[in-house]
Design a protein around this motif. Structure first.
Motif, PDB file in Angstrom:
ATOM      1  N   LEU A   1       0.833  -1.204   0.000  1.00 20.25           N
ATOM      2  CA  LEU A   1       0.000   0.000   0.000  1.00 20.25           C
ATOM      3  C   LEU A   1       0.867   1.254   0.000  1.00 20.25           C
ATOM      4  CD1 LEU A   1      -2.778  -1.015   2.573  1.00 20.25           C
ATOM      5  CD2 LEU A   1      -2.815  -1.223   0.091  1.00 20.25           C
ATOM      6  N   LEU A   2       1.955   1.219   0.759  1.00 23.90           N
ATOM      7  CA  LEU A   2       2.853   2.378   0.810  1.00 23.90           C
ATOM      8  C   LEU A   2       3.580   2.590  -0.516  1.00 23.90           C
ATOM      9  CD1 LEU A   2       4.401   1.918   4.378  1.00 23.90           C
ATOM     10  CD2 LEU A   2       2.590   3.482   3.692  1.00 23.90           C
ATOM     11  N   LEU A   3       4.011   1.510  -1.131  1.00 23.97           N
ATOM     12  CA  LEU A   3       4.694   1.637  -2.413  1.00 23.97           C
ATOM     13  C   LEU A   3       3.747   2.129  -3.505  1.00 23.97           C
ATOM     14  CD1 LEU A   3       6.984  -1.518  -2.378  1.00 23.97           C
ATOM     15  CD2 LEU A   3       7.730   0.855  -2.474  1.00 23.97           C
ATOM     16  N   ALA A   4       2.483   1.726  -3.426  1.00 28.69           N
ATOM     17  CA  ALA A   4       1.500   2.226  -4.399  1.00 28.69           C
ATOM     18  C   ALA A   4       1.342   3.733  -4.287  1.00 28.69           C
ATOM     19  CB  ALA A   4       0.162   1.528  -4.199  1.00 28.69           C
ATOM     20  N   LYS A   5       1.551   4.257  -3.098  1.00 25.91           N
ATOM     21  CA  LYS A   5       1.494   5.710  -2.888  1.00 25.91           C
ATOM     22  C   LYS A   5       2.790   6.413  -3.317  1.00 25.91           C
ATOM     23  CE  LYS A   5      -2.453   6.943  -0.860  1.00 25.91           C
ATOM     24  NZ  LYS A   5      -3.271   8.082  -1.329  1.00 25.91           N
ATOM     25  N   GLY A   6       3.784   5.630  -3.729  1.00 29.12           N
ATOM     26  CA  GLY A   6       5.046   6.228  -4.145  1.00 29.12           C
ATOM     27  C   GLY A   6       5.994   6.508  -3.014  1.00 29.12           C
ATOM     28  N   TRP A   7       5.751   5.910  -1.860  1.00 27.66           N
ATOM     29  CA  TRP A   7       6.607   6.158  -0.698  1.00 27.66           C
ATOM     30  C   TRP A   7       8.046   5.714  -0.971  1.00 27.66           C
ATOM     31  CZ3 TRP A   7       8.348   2.394   3.235  1.00 27.66           C
ATOM     32  CH2 TRP A   7       8.983   3.007   4.310  1.00 27.66           C
ATOM     33  N   MET A   8       8.962   6.632  -0.780  1.00 27.23           N
ATOM     34  CA  MET A   8      10.400   6.454  -0.957  1.00 27.23           C
ATOM     35  C   MET A   8      10.796   6.155  -2.408  1.00 27.23           C
ATOM     36  SD  MET A   8      11.086   7.185   2.037  1.00 27.23           S
ATOM     37  CE  MET A   8      12.855   7.170   1.868  1.00 27.23           C
ATOM     38  N   ILE A   9       9.842   6.269  -3.340  1.00 26.77           N
ATOM     39  CA  ILE A   9      10.154   6.150  -4.753  1.00 26.77           C
ATOM     40  C   ILE A   9       9.996   7.500  -5.440  1.00 26.77           C
ATOM     41  CG2 ILE A   9       9.597   4.988  -6.929  1.00 26.77           C
ATOM     42  CD1 ILE A   9      10.784   3.145  -4.839  1.00 26.77           C
ATOM     43  N   THR A  10       8.837   8.132  -5.236  1.00 26.69           N
ATOM     44  CA  THR A  10       8.614   9.465  -5.810  1.00 26.69           C
ATOM     45  C   THR A  10       8.527  10.543  -4.746  1.00 26.69           C
ATOM     46  OG1 THR A  10       6.190   9.194  -5.763  1.00 26.69           O
ATOM     47  CG2 THR A  10       7.359   8.444  -7.748  1.00 26.69           C
ATOM     48  N   GLN A  11       8.344  10.155  -3.496  1.00 21.02           N
ATOM     49  CA  GLN A  11       8.259  11.150  -2.425  1.00 21.02           C
ATOM     50  C   GLN A  11       8.637  10.495  -1.100  1.00 21.02           C
ATOM     51  OE1 GLN A  11       4.213  12.465  -2.382  1.00 21.02           O
ATOM     52  NE2 GLN A  11       3.384  10.447  -2.004  1.00 21.02           N
ATOM     53  N   PRO A  12       9.235  11.251  -0.180  1.00 15.20           N
ATOM     54  CA  PRO A  12       9.692  10.672   1.084  1.00 15.20           C
ATOM     55  C   PRO A  12       8.595  10.552   2.133  1.00 15.20           C
ATOM     56  CG  PRO A  12      10.345  12.962   0.960  1.00 15.20           C
ATOM     57  CD  PRO A  12       9.696  12.648  -0.351  1.00 15.20           C
ATOM     58  N   THR A  13       7.442  11.167   1.916  1.00 19.50           N
ATOM     59  CA  THR A  13       6.357  11.122   2.879  1.00 19.50           C
ATOM     60  C   THR A  13       5.204  10.291   2.327  1.00 19.50           C
ATOM     61  OG1 THR A  13       5.429  13.174   1.985  1.00 19.50           O
ATOM     62  CG2 THR A  13       6.957  13.371   3.845  1.00 19.50           C
ATOM     63  N   ILE A  14       4.253   9.973   3.190  1.00 15.23           N
ATOM     64  CA  ILE A  14       3.114   9.140   2.808  1.00 15.23           C
ATOM     65  C   ILE A  14       1.907  10.027   2.547  1.00 15.23           C
ATOM     66  CG2 ILE A  14       1.613   7.237   3.491  1.00 15.23           C
ATOM     67  CD1 ILE A  14       3.824   6.356   5.426  1.00 15.23           C
TER      68      ILE A  14
END
Length: 537
Positions: free
Chosen positions: A310-323
């Motif tokens: 779920l976090l990776l789908a939100k782009g966590w640590m890939i496109t942005q450092p926050t959730i």
């Protein structure tokens, strides 16, 4: 001090709970009072008998049943297949509170009497289903008319031969007996309150051939190959866990740390289950609380893994450092975790051992599958939003594409498998579900290991705890013409003395910046996170 007492009390409660759970074993030992009328001992899958090696492949049910009461032969030990057991059990459930127990006994054994052998009343019977118990101490049961067929040092033995296919067999002790007075042979209930001590083994193959097949001898047929399955998965996890440590050592990052924790948790759950089945193969009892602990740890690993997706789908640590949207993410994850906890407890206390339904054919199992589909739809929508709204380097977008393609399949496989599971034989479904679910999880960890290998993840992971070590320069990620002191820099929007102030990139060692002639702005922008790329443009 109060906190320590509270923690100790919690641990004590959990320990007592595990100790009082019904032990799942194929050696059954204990006491029982006939005042309870029916004692269901076990359901056991007997393998197909190899006619060329009958003794080593037949089912053997043997043991001792004695009493200290002044009564004998007032109870009956019954071993039947599913066809006859449903008739017995159904009559007990439907009529126990409505009819006199003697009438219930007549109804229970009406169909069995057509085929069951009895030396006094049914000498032409063809099936050896019944034994009069308790047996005289230090002697064989009265119905054991062929002592050579009895396992040494025990009072009774059933030899079960299934020539066509494996089958389930059911063992029970009933407070009914034949009234042989004046050759009446009618079934009546026992009026005496008899307390018996029993020690019963249910195995596949003659006990003297145990060494020929030690990892399956003690197991019911639906659990054959469980030992090898857990051993295989444990061996693979022992191999891949060090690789995850290597990934984390090279890329000290919140994401790699979280996935390392999940992989280790899953591996420990597999290890606990393997310990249980290994001991079970030895003594027929196992260490049940370790199996419960292993299943609980596996449930925790599943829930944490869902959170990581779920976090990776939100782009966590890939496109942005926050959730983004923490409330939605953790609400979905909380509901999914709660349903898994309910299913875990349901499987411990509510799943009917007598029936052929597993935990996935219950309402908690159906709810988990339905909610998993809901999360899958949310996963697709959020991943698409992250993909379209992010102005990232192509490598990051490729990561999101590959990540989404596989884990879309991971979300949907379980609901499809549960639907297909209803068509599997109960003798096979446990092995099939265990292999596919554990295999899918293992494949997921391997794919993430591939995607997050340091030589790739340097291109799309955001700032980590430590810079990338120098040895990653040899992977070819950096410019070929840079020497060992050359690193990537990035610009910051503030100026110092009329010139742009440069800061070391988070993924490189802390040295000075020497821009090579072949190092273009386009290459530099490819390494910037989304927000700084916008500033450059």
């Amino acid at each position: 001090m109060k906190e320590s007492s509270g923690i100790f009390g919690l641990i004590s409660c959990v320990y007592l709970l595990l100790c009082f759970l019904v032990v799942h074993s194929e050696r059954h030992k204990g006491t029982w009072s006939s005042g309870n009328f029916l004692k269901f001992v076990s359901k056991f899958g007997v393998q197909k008998t190899d006619l060329k090696n009958e003794d080593a492949t037949q089912g053997f049910f043997y043991g001792n049943i004695t009493t200290n009461s002044n009564s004998s032969n007032s109870l009956t030990l019954v071993v039947v297949d599913s066809e006859y057991f449903s008739h017995i059990f159904g009559n007990v459930i439907l009529k126990l509170n409505k009819q006199h127990k003697t009438n219930i006994c007549k109804s229970m054994f009406k169909k069995i009497d057509e085929v069951a052998f009895d030396k006094d009343c049914k000498p032409k019977g063809t099936e050896d289903y019944l034994r009069r118990v308790p047996c005289p101490k230090n002697k064989l049961c009265l119905d054991e008319d062929t002592p050579s067929n009895v396992v040494p040092n025990y009072q009774f033995t059933y030899k079960i031969m299934d020539k066509q296919i494996p089958r389930f067999w059911y063992m029970s002790i009933v407070a009914c007996y034949r009234n042989t007075t004046n050759k009446n042979c009618s079934w009546v209930s026992s009026d005496d309150d008899i307390t018996i001590d029993y020690d019963i083994w249910l195995v596949n193959g003659d006990p003297i051939y145990k060494k020929w097949n030690p990892v399956e001898h003690q197991f019911s047929f639906e659990e054959h190959d469980i030992f090898e399955t857990f051993l295989g998965f444990l061996g693979v996890y022992i191999i891949i866990v060090p690789f995850w440590f290597y990934v984390y050592s090279k890329q000290r990052h919140s994401l790699t740390k979280f996935l390392l924790l999940i992989t280790c948790t899953e591996a420990f759950g597999i290890f606990c289950n393997f310990i249980h089945v290994a001991v079970f193969a030895s003594n027929g009892v196992g260490v049940y609380w370790i199996a419960v602990l292993g299943n609980a740890i596996d449930t925790v690993a599943q829930c944490l893994f869902m959170l990581s997706l779920l976090l990776l789908a939100k782009g966590w640590m890939i496109t942005q450092p926050t959730i983004r949207g923490k409330k939605v993410v953790f609400s979905l994850w909380g509901i999914y975790t709660l349903l898994n906890c309910v299913l875990f407890l349901w499987n411990l206390f509510e799943v009917d051992v007598i029936s052929n339904k597993d935990e996935w054919q219950t309402w908690p199992g159906y709810l988990i599958c339905g909610f998993r589909i809901v999360i899958m739809i949310w996963f697709i929508v959020e991943l698409r939003h992250t993909f379209l709204s992010s102005r990232c380097p192509e490598t990051r977008l490729q990561f999101l594409q590959q990540f989404g393609a596989y884990f879309l399949v991971w979300f949907i496989y379980l609901p499809v498998l549960v639907i297909l599971n209803t068509q599997f034989s109960a003798l096979w479904k446990k092995k099939i579900m265990l292999c596919i679910t554990n295999g899918a999880d293992l494949l997921s960890y391997l794919i993430l290991l591939h995607l997050l290998w340091p030589s790739r993840s340097i291109l799309y992971l955001l700032k980590g705890e430590d810079p990338i070590p120098y040895d990653l320069l040899i992977t070819g990620v950096l410019d070929e013409d840079q020497d060992d002191k050359t690193i990537f820099k990035r610009k910051k929007k503030t100026k110092l003395n009329g010139q742009l102030r440069r800061e070391p990139n988070h993924n490189t060692i802390k040295n000075g910046f020497h821009k090579s002639p072949n190092y273009t702005d386009e290459k530099r922008l490819a390494l910037l996170p989304e927000e700084e790329e916008e500033e450059e443009l």
